[in-house]
Write a protein that holds these residues in place. Structure first.
Motif, PDB file in Angstrom:
ATOM      1  N   ARG A 124     110.581  66.962  95.267  1.00 15.01           N
ATOM      2  CA  ARG A 124     110.426  67.573  96.580  1.00 15.01           C
ATOM      3  C   ARG A 124     110.081  69.048  96.421  1.00 15.01           C
ATOM      4  O   ARG A 124     110.530  69.713  95.491  1.00 15.01           O
ATOM      5  CB  ARG A 124     111.725  67.435  97.375  1.00 15.01           C
ATOM      6  CG  ARG A 124     111.891  66.077  98.004  1.00 15.01           C
ATOM      7  CD  ARG A 124     113.273  65.893  98.553  1.00 15.01           C
ATOM      8  NE  ARG A 124     114.230  65.726  97.489  1.00 15.01           N
ATOM      9  CZ  ARG A 124     115.405  66.334  97.439  1.00 15.01           C
ATOM     10  NH1 ARG A 124     115.761  67.151  98.395  1.00 15.01           N
ATOM     11  NH2 ARG A 124     116.223  66.138  96.426  1.00 15.01           N
ATOM     12  N   THR A 125     109.273  69.534  97.334  1.00  8.36           N
ATOM     13  CA  THR A 125     108.851  70.918  97.228  1.00  8.36           C
ATOM     14  C   THR A 125     110.001  71.835  97.629  1.00  8.36           C
ATOM     15  O   THR A 125     111.040  71.401  98.116  1.00  8.36           O
ATOM     16  CB  THR A 125     107.623  71.174  98.099  1.00  8.36           C
ATOM     17  OG1 THR A 125     107.145  72.474  97.810  1.00  8.36           O
ATOM     18  CG2 THR A 125     107.960  71.080  99.572  1.00  8.36           C
ATOM     19  N   ARG A 126     109.795  73.107  97.430  1.00  8.71           N
ATOM     20  CA  ARG A 126     110.837  74.083  97.721  1.00  8.71           C
ATOM     21  C   ARG A 126     111.200  74.037  99.201  1.00  8.71           C
ATOM     22  O   ARG A 126     110.342  74.058 100.074  1.00  8.71           O
ATOM     23  CB  ARG A 126     110.326  75.484  97.371  1.00  8.71           C
ATOM     24  CG  ARG A 126     109.976  75.637  95.911  1.00  8.71           C
ATOM     25  CD  ARG A 126     111.198  75.977  95.108  1.00  8.71           C
ATOM     26  NE  ARG A 126     111.778  77.205  95.619  1.00  8.71           N
ATOM     27  CZ  ARG A 126     111.275  78.409  95.360  1.00  8.71           C
ATOM     28  NH1 ARG A 126     110.238  78.532  94.610  1.00  8.71           N
ATOM     29  NH2 ARG A 126     111.836  79.483  95.852  1.00  8.71           N
ATOM     30  N   GLY A 127     112.498  73.981  99.460  1.00 10.59           N
ATOM     31  CA  GLY A 127     112.960  74.008 100.839  1.00 10.59           C
ATOM     32  C   GLY A 127     113.046  72.634 101.469  1.00 10.59           C
ATOM     33  O   GLY A 127     113.606  72.483 102.546  1.00 10.59           O
ATOM     34  N   MET A 128     112.477  71.606 100.806  1.00 12.29           N
ATOM     35  CA  MET A 128     112.532  70.263 101.374  1.00 12.29           C
ATOM     36  C   MET A 128     113.865  69.624 100.970  1.00 12.29           C
ATOM     37  O   MET A 128     113.956  68.912  99.984  1.00 12.29           O
ATOM     38  CB  MET A 128     111.351  69.430 100.878  1.00 12.29           C
ATOM     39  CG  MET A 128     111.303  68.008 101.432  1.00 12.29           C
ATOM     40  SD  MET A 128     111.100  67.936 103.201  1.00 12.29           S
ATOM     41  CE  MET A 128     109.313  67.823 103.335  1.00 12.29           C
ATOM     42  N   THR A 129     114.899  69.966 101.726  1.00  5.97           N
ATOM     43  CA  THR A 129     116.195  69.353 101.428  1.00  5.97           C
ATOM     44  C   THR A 129     116.141  67.899 101.870  1.00  5.97           C
ATOM     45  O   THR A 129     115.256  67.506 102.630  1.00  5.97           O
ATOM     46  CB  THR A 129     117.323  70.053 102.178  1.00  5.97           C
ATOM     47  OG1 THR A 129     117.035  69.973 103.565  1.00  5.97           O
ATOM     48  CG2 THR A 129     117.443  71.501 101.773  1.00  5.97           C
ATOM     49  N   LEU A 130     117.111  67.118 101.405  1.00  2.42           N
ATOM     50  CA  LEU A 130     117.106  65.703 101.772  1.00  2.42           C
ATOM     51  C   LEU A 130     117.113  65.531 103.273  1.00  2.42           C
ATOM     52  O   LEU A 130     116.454  64.654 103.821  1.00  2.42           O
ATOM     53  CB  LEU A 130     118.336  65.010 101.181  1.00  2.42           C
ATOM     54  CG  LEU A 130     118.235  64.602  99.730  1.00  2.42           C
ATOM     55  CD1 LEU A 130     119.569  64.095  99.260  1.00  2.42           C
ATOM     56  CD2 LEU A 130     117.179  63.542  99.562  1.00  2.42           C
TER      57      LEU A 130
END
Lengths: 221, 584
Positions: free
Chosen positions: B203-209
């Motif tokens: 997942r890219t930066r900042g893409m939390t679950l």
């Protein structure tokens, strides 16, 4: 299906625990204010290949659990005659334990950059595993000589099935081992093969546990 | 939007800045379009293969309908052929079409681009996954051309009849079927590991679950289910192959066939049923969960409103996934079981209705006072809600042991599972194709043809399956080649069967319009902008349409918000893309 259900419950437990950790107190509808802080690249995550392997091991575990469930259910049906496990299996078990230990040795050596002991550990582990496979084939031969054929009794069928599946998984592992061993042999430095050796070691430990469980199951029934 | 929250602690932000070095660049034409390692190409290959084999299965279902509606009017539909159609139709639709299309097709296309990754984490395995799937399909199709034809054992392949003389396809068909399934599972496992690890670690930066679009959640949990459940099918395939080829008796009891005592003895057909349904029931949700996820996103985008109860939706998906492993024996009520087991499985089955109903409420509440745009994908999404509720309600009938026993093996069951796991997911597949086609090809699908396709498919499906419930109540059995003269079945049932068959043929022909639309629009469709639906998720924010190799431009997007910022009060537009930084 009890065995499988226990495994499934375990897996579900892990997933739910992990998910609770991720989602508790999270309010997804609220956006970030500032910039996302920069991170050093490999601080948190383990190598993807290792995660991939662990996920794969979960799949294989699921399969072996189902086979064991089938074993338990089939056993309860009248016509089951336990077969005498050949003694050579104890020797084979010893070989597999040693092979797992040498992989662990190779893994530690690779981690600490000790080229020579990496080589020794890796070659030894492979040789032991190959011997194990031949040992298993020998056990088959012994059984066949004593008249315990695949289809003569369900206990025999399961014995051949379990050993064959375990052996096939080990052969698959040996393909990865050949790749790693070839790279070590051609002089690639220890740090670069470290991950391959580590994955092999983890896989071998897993297969050892699988074998111990299967062997224990067959001995005790 | 003004306060910083604690959930974005640095420890949760994955450093998913994938270096360009890691991306595999194909050097030859063959490597770029055939043995491609780009998830987008693999997705299209998967979808194309799945739809092609699905069309075969559709034709088979029409042939069955011809026999049921107009008994014995077509001489080439013999009882043998009829059973082969039944078997192949079921197996293809469930495994080779829906599973492959949702996970291999949509999973491959959407996961990387929606989580902000350049590609799947193991591209080589991904390519292998498709080609093994392709070979599995080839092996399956080959069984049409071997002596004896394909297996006619029903898609459940129950032993002992699946391998006994008298059932069609026992020479070759059943063996090829089992081998093909074996290959499918191996191929799928390779792909499945990819999808799971990509969601977890790319997942890219900042893409939390909890900022993942529900589409990704649905596919992710469905993949986990599939990875754990397909081994059960694998185990039963291996043991059945041994029974057939090497004469073991895992599943085969002692029996006399054609006046001869066979060498089998002591095996348990019930053991097979347990293993099969331990896979078979989760399989329903392997197909349904991606549909749930995708439909949530379609509803939210086209109603310009945040999905209602995002966290509840995620947890409902997880709960359904978990529960789906402890309901399998409700497929075996008539096999006979301890009443306490029956009670247990009936209870768990009905409990699944709780998270499922939560999802339905949330979909409806997402529409409530939304700014509903009646686009073609939206029609399909709303059509899904209706159909799914219908199919789900009859599931409550069949989940109860006492109600199931008289209805078992009647047309009612056929109607139930077609509504809930055939028509419903397929409506979502169509909606999703109308929704994402512009991103995949750069052109819009034709709206008029889309509307035509929707209304004929939607109303047509009801014309097919509603009357079937009634036939089931009359006691019309399923799987019967012809009914003959049966006292309890009135003559009107035959007219109803005719009507159903005509509706089925019309729906079948309607699908040609869809296929034509896909091809026509590829060349003549209106050019699509990068973000024709004004959606927030990352796939619509790519630099080019269709996304190039590596999906995003030089830099991967950074994600600042969830996927459902629609109609946010005070914002300039009625949507805020996930990668749009907050105004300070």
């Amino acid at each position: 299906m009890t065995i499988t259900l226990i495994f499934m419950a375990g897996i579900m437990g892990v997933i739910v625990w992990w998910l609770v950790k991720q989602t508790i107190n999270v309010q997804p509808w609220i956006a970030d204010t500032g910039l996302i802080p920069d991170l050093d690249a490999d601080a948190i995550l383990q190598p993807r290949a290792k995660s991939g392997l662990l996920a794969f091991l979960a799949v294989v575990t699921s399969m072996f659990c189902l086979f064991m469930s089938a074993y338990a259910m089939r056993m309860s049906l009248g016509d089951w005659t336990p077969l005498p496990e050949p003694d050579v299996l104890w020797l084979n078990t010893g070989l597999l334990v040693l092979s797992s230990i040498s992989f662990q040795w190779a893994r530690q050596s690779a981690k600490h950059g000790r080229d020579v002991s990496l080589k020794r550990g890796l070659y030894l582990a492979g040789a032991l595993s190959v011997t194990f496979i031949f040992g298993q084939l020998f056990a088959w031969q012994q059984l066949a000589e004593d008249g315990y054929f695949l289809s003569s009794n369900p206990a025999n069928s399961f014995f051949y099935l379990f050993t064959a599946l375990h052996g096939l998984h080990l052969l698959g592992g040996l393909v990865a081992w050949i790749r790693a061993a070839f790279r070590v042999w051609s002089g690639v430095e220890a740090a670069k093969v470290s991950i391959s050796v580590e994955l092999c070691a983890v896989y071998w430990h897993f297969l050892l546990i699988v074998w111990l469980v299967l062997f224990g199951l067959m001995l005790s029934t | 939007m003004s306060t910083a929250t604690t959930h974005d602690e640095t420890s949760y932000v994955p450093p998913a800045e994938v270096g360009e070095m890691e991306l595999y660049h194909a050097k030859t034409w063959l490597g770029k379009y055939v043995f491609s390692q780009d998830a987008k190409v693999i997705a299209i290959q998967y979808a194309f293969t799945a739809i092609a084999i699905g069309m075969v299965a559709l034709v088979l279902s029409l042939l069955m309908r011809l026999q049921l509606g107009f008994p014995n009017a077509f001489s080439f539909i013999t009882p043998t052929a009829y059973y082969q159609y039944v078997t192949m139709h079921g197996m293809i639709m469930v495994v080779y079409l829906l599973t492959a299309l949702f996970l291999g097709g949509f999973g491959n296309y959407l996961i990387p681009v929606m989580v902000g990754a350049r590609d799947m984490v193991f591209p080589f395995l991904n390519m292998l996954s498709f080609w093994i799937y392709f070979l599995a399909v080839v092996v399956l199709v080959a069984s049409f051309f071997v002596p004896g034809g394909p297996s006619g054992a029903g898609w459940t392949l129950y032993p002992p009849q699946a391998i006994l003389e008298g059932t069609p396809g026992t020479e070759w068909g059943i063996i090829l079927m089992l081998i093909s399934l074996f290959m499918f599972i191996v191929g799928f496992t390779m792909g499945g590991l990819n999808y799971v690890i990509t969601v977890l670690q790319a997942r890219t930066r900042g893409m939390t679950l909890m900022r993942l679009p529900l589409t990704v959640w649905g596919i992710f949990i469905a993949t986990i289910l599939a990875l754990l459940a397909f081994p059960a099918l694998l185990v039963s395939c291996i043991m059945m192959l041994l029974d057939i080829l090497l004469g073991t008796s895992f599943f085969m009891p002692a029996l006399v066939s054609m006046g001869e005592q066979l060498e089998y003895g002591g095996g348990s057909p019930i053991l097979f049923q347990h293993l099969f349904w331990f896979f078979g029931h989760p399989e329903v949700y392997i197909v349904a969960l991606p549909a749930f996820g995708i439909v949530s996103d379609l509803l939210s985008v086209h109603a310009r409103k945040a999905i209602f109860g995002y966290r509840m939706m995620v947890w409902a998906i997880v709960a359904i996934g978990g529960l789906s492993f402890i309901v399998w024996a409700h497929h075996m009520y008539v096999s006979g079981m301890n009443p306490y087991f029956g009670f247990f499985f009936a209870t768990t089955t009905l409990i699944i209705a709780v998270p499922t109903a939560l999802k339905v409420y949330n979909w409806v509440l997402t529409l409530w006072r939304g700014n509903i745009h009646l686009t073609v994908p939206m029609y399909f999404a709303i059509g899904f809600i209706f159909t799914f509720v219908n199919g789900g309600l009859t599931g409550l009938f069949l989940g109860n042991v006492t109600v199931d026993l008289p209805l078992s093996d009647t047309m009612f069951v056929v109607a139930h599972f077609h509504m809930v796991m055939a028509v419903s997911p397929v409506l979502v597949v169509f909606g999703a194709i109308y929704h994402w086609y512009p991103k995949i090809t750069g052109r819009m699908l034709h709206d008029g043809m889309g509307m035509f396709h929707f209304w004929f498919t939607f109303i047509g499906s009801y014309a097919i399956y509603y009357p079937m419930h009634y036939l089931g109540f009359l006691g019309v059995p399923r799987r019967y080649f012809s009914l003959g003269n049966t006292d309890f079945i009135p003559a009107s049932a035959a007219s109803l069967n005719q009507a159903i068959s005509i509706a089925a043929i019309i729906v079948g022909i309607t699908q040609l319009v869809f296929i034509y639309n896909l091809v026509w629009s590829l060349f003549n469709g209106k050019k699509a902008s990068d973000n024709p639906w004004n959606a927030t998720t990352l796939e619509w924010q790519t630099a080019t349409t269709p996304p190039g190799h590596g999906n995003f431009g030089k830099e991967l997007p950074k994600v600042f918000r969830w996927a459902y910022d629609y109609s946010v009060p005070g914002a300039d537009k009625d949507f805020i893309p996930q990668n749009e930084p907050p105004r300070s």
